[in-house]
Design a protein around this motif. Structure first.
Motif, PDB file in Angstrom:
ATOM      1  N   ASP A 347      42.923  46.849  28.251  1.00 22.74           N
ATOM      2  CA  ASP A 347      44.196  46.438  28.835  1.00 22.74           C
ATOM      3  C   ASP A 347      44.101  46.170  30.339  1.00 22.74           C
ATOM      4  N   VAL A 348      43.032  45.469  30.695  1.00 22.82           N
ATOM      5  CA  VAL A 348      42.796  45.199  32.111  1.00 22.82           C
ATOM      6  C   VAL A 348      42.805  43.697  32.312  1.00 22.82           C
ATOM      7  N   SER A 349      43.494  43.243  33.366  1.00 22.12           N
ATOM      8  CA  SER A 349      43.462  41.804  33.586  1.00 22.12           C
ATOM      9  C   SER A 349      42.301  41.469  34.510  1.00 22.12           C
ATOM     10  N   VAL A 350      41.528  40.466  34.090  1.00 24.25           N
ATOM     11  CA  VAL A 350      40.346  40.052  34.838  1.00 24.25           C
ATOM     12  C   VAL A 350      40.773  38.953  35.799  1.00 24.25           C
ATOM     13  N   LEU A 351      40.500  39.158  37.093  1.00 27.05           N
ATOM     14  CA  LEU A 351      40.997  38.198  38.085  1.00 27.05           C
ATOM     15  C   LEU A 351      40.037  37.060  38.354  1.00 27.05           C
ATOM     16  N   MET A 352      38.737  37.305  38.170  1.00 24.61           N
ATOM     17  CA  MET A 352      37.773  36.266  38.507  1.00 24.61           C
ATOM     18  C   MET A 352      36.476  36.564  37.773  1.00 24.61           C
ATOM     19  N   ILE A 353      35.794  35.519  37.333  1.00 20.83           N
ATOM     20  CA  ILE A 353      34.572  35.701  36.552  1.00 20.83           C
ATOM     21  C   ILE A 353      33.475  34.864  37.181  1.00 20.83           C
ATOM     22  N   SER A 354      32.229  35.387  37.185  1.00 27.04           N
ATOM     23  CA  SER A 354      31.137  34.482  37.546  1.00 27.04           C
ATOM     24  C   SER A 354      29.885  34.912  36.810  1.00 27.04           C
TER      25      SER A 354
END
Ligand code: ADP
Ligand code: ASP
Ligand code: MG
Length: 480
Positions: A347-354
């Protein structure tokens, strides 16, 4: 004659002097013949006080609620004394009664030892009820017929407590049924920002800073001509003025740019605010309650206004970078899906991925307070791979910040990234990770928290955002 929804933030209703300004602005718009709906936030600091008291109660401390209740009462009574010349009456009695409900709720929370998201929404949204009553009563003294309206009567949402989503059709019907008769009889509704209710009438909230969103939802429901967000700065600036002293007001920006800036930390606007406005192409203005003749910022459909590729630099703080690393990940299908599946389940929102192109690591940014939870979920998900050594480790770098460079013209302009990295290199700021949104409306970088303000200032300088744009901006015309 225009139909205007005007939202006033926490500082704008923070004390008697500020509310006087609000009164003047509303009275003028009303006597000019506009149809005006006001939306108000809680007095600055009240929402935090309510939330902190509820959290303290969950830890067994219900004395915090008593002291919060006293402070909140004193602030409202003081403003009422100055503005209304009284501290009694049905409006103030209602505030007192709600504060006593708040203390009872906190007592119950202290006994249970936990505060559910549903209870938190009920508690955290009380401040808007108090301020709406005060502002409506003050307008009466200015001979502006006014009525406080609790938004649970208007806005219908899903049950996603803490950041509920409006059901626009039902909301439209209820809002029109309740507010249009008031506007027809020349009464100015003062609506509570931030809160809403499910179909069953259970109170929800739209997320912190959500009163902006309330204004846009009501603007959509009422087919408003414009939505005006009154705050404590001269509009949307090229950067947070507390960090960059020479930040300038952007006289116009596009909907997508505004949304992107808000998502990437420009607190001046709740990130979802432009959504309902876009659907009906309603212009949104950001204006300063304490400098009301300043034209502020006009948010419009077109993202190419002002001719600049980069418009602003923003930062999101209190983040952590989670990395899943290992040579055995190379070419294994489905690793990314499993990583983000595990994040979603916790239940965690991911703000940015790389992801590095060698596929030896995937990293992503989450709010600091969620990082341990995500790591546990990942360690569970990849227990087998960790055991056999296909994945070397899952680790967290705390205290990072995302710095975002935002502008609708970036996709057509080569060389932006090199200027950004050049500016950071010159200041010897280490970039921990990079991602470019597919929209190319932003370039975002992760830096250590200690470098964040320097990074924002360096980029702001590199693009001369403190200088007026070369292309002259059109003068804004406020609708008559
Ligand atoms: P309100 O209570 O009126 O909703 P907020 O405190 O939520 O006001 O938002 C306004 C604040 O946002 C400003 O006082 C300013 O410090 C901050 N801010 C951060 N980034 C920006 C930006 N790019 N432009 C304008 N204000 C910004
Ligand atoms: N009072 C709420 C908050 O502090 C909503 C708002 O001010 O927009 O988050
Ligand atoms: Mg706000």
């Amino acid at each position: 004659m225009s139909r205007l929804v005007m939202k006033f933030g926490g500082t704008s209703v923070g004390n008697a002097d500020a509310i006087r300004q609000v009164g003047e602005i509303l009275q003028k718009a009303y006597t000019d013949g506009h149809e005006v709906v006001a939306v108000v936030s809680a007095m600055r600091g009240v929402t935090d006080m309510l939330i902190n008291a509820a959290k303290a109660a969950a830890q067994g401390d219900d004395a915090a609620a008593r002291s919060a209740s006293t402070t909140i009462w004193e602030r409202h009574a003081e403003a009422a004394g100055v503005l209304l010349g009284r501290t009694t009456g049905p409006d103030l009695a209602a505030i007192k009664q709600e504060l006593s409900m708040f203390m009872h709720l906190c007592e119950a929370i202290a006994i249970l030892g936990e505060v559910t998201p549903r209870a938190m929404d009920l508690i955290s949204s009380l401040g808007e009820r108090f301020s709406a009553r005060l502002v409506a009563s003050y307008l009466q003294t200015l001979d502006v017929p006014s009525e406080a309206v609790i938004a649970s009567e208007l806005i219908v949402t899903d049950e996603c407590f803490g950041s509920a989503n409006p059901l626009l059709d039902e909301t439209g019907e209820r809002t029109r049924a309740r507010l249009l008769p008031l506007l027809e009889q020349r009464t100015l509704p003062v609506v509570t920002g931030f809160l809403a209710a499910t179909r069953d009438g259970v109170i929800t909230t739209l997320g912190r800073g959500g009163s902006d969103y309330t204004a846009a939802i009501l603007g959509h429901a009422l087919d408003a001509d414009e939505i005006w967000i009154w705050t404590d700065v001269d509009g949307v600036l090229t950067a947070d003025p507390r960090i960059v002293p020479n930040a300038r007001t952007l006289s116009r920006i596009g909907y997508t740019e505004a949304a992107e800036m808000a998502y990437f930390g420009a607190r001046v606007l709740h990130p979802k605010t432009v959504r309902p406005a876009v659907e009906k192409r309603i212009p949104v203005r950001i204006l300063n309650t304490f400098n009301p003749t300043h034209p502020g910022t006009l948010i419009v459909p077109d993202d190419t206004v002002n001719g600049r590729a980069v418009k602003a630099v923003t930062a999101i703080r209190n983040l952590a970078l989670v990395t899943v690393e290992g040579r055995g990940m190379l070419g294994v299908p489905g690793v990314a899906a499993r990583v983000f599946g595990a994040a979603a389940r916790s239940d965690v929102s991911v703000l940015m991925i790389s992801q590095s192109s060698s596929e030896q690591s995937i990293c992503f940014v989450v709010p600091s307070d969620a990082s341990r939870r995500v790591v546990q979920a990942l360690e569970q998900e990849f227990a087998h791979e960790l055991h056999i050594g296909a994945i070397d480790r899952v680790w967290v770098q705390d205290d990072v910040v995302i710095v975002a460079v935002v502008g609708g013209g970036m996709r057509r302009t080569p060389g932006i990234a090199s200027r950004v990295f050049g500016a950071l290199g010159e200041k010897e700021i280490n970039v921990v990770s990079i991602a470019q949104g597919s929209s190319e409306y932003n370039l975002s970088l992760v830096v250590e928290a200690a470098d964040a303000n320097d990074a924002v200032r360096a980029i702001h300088d590199a693009f001369s955002l403190g200088e007026p744009p070369r292309q002259e901006e059109p003068t804004l015309v406020v609708p008559e």
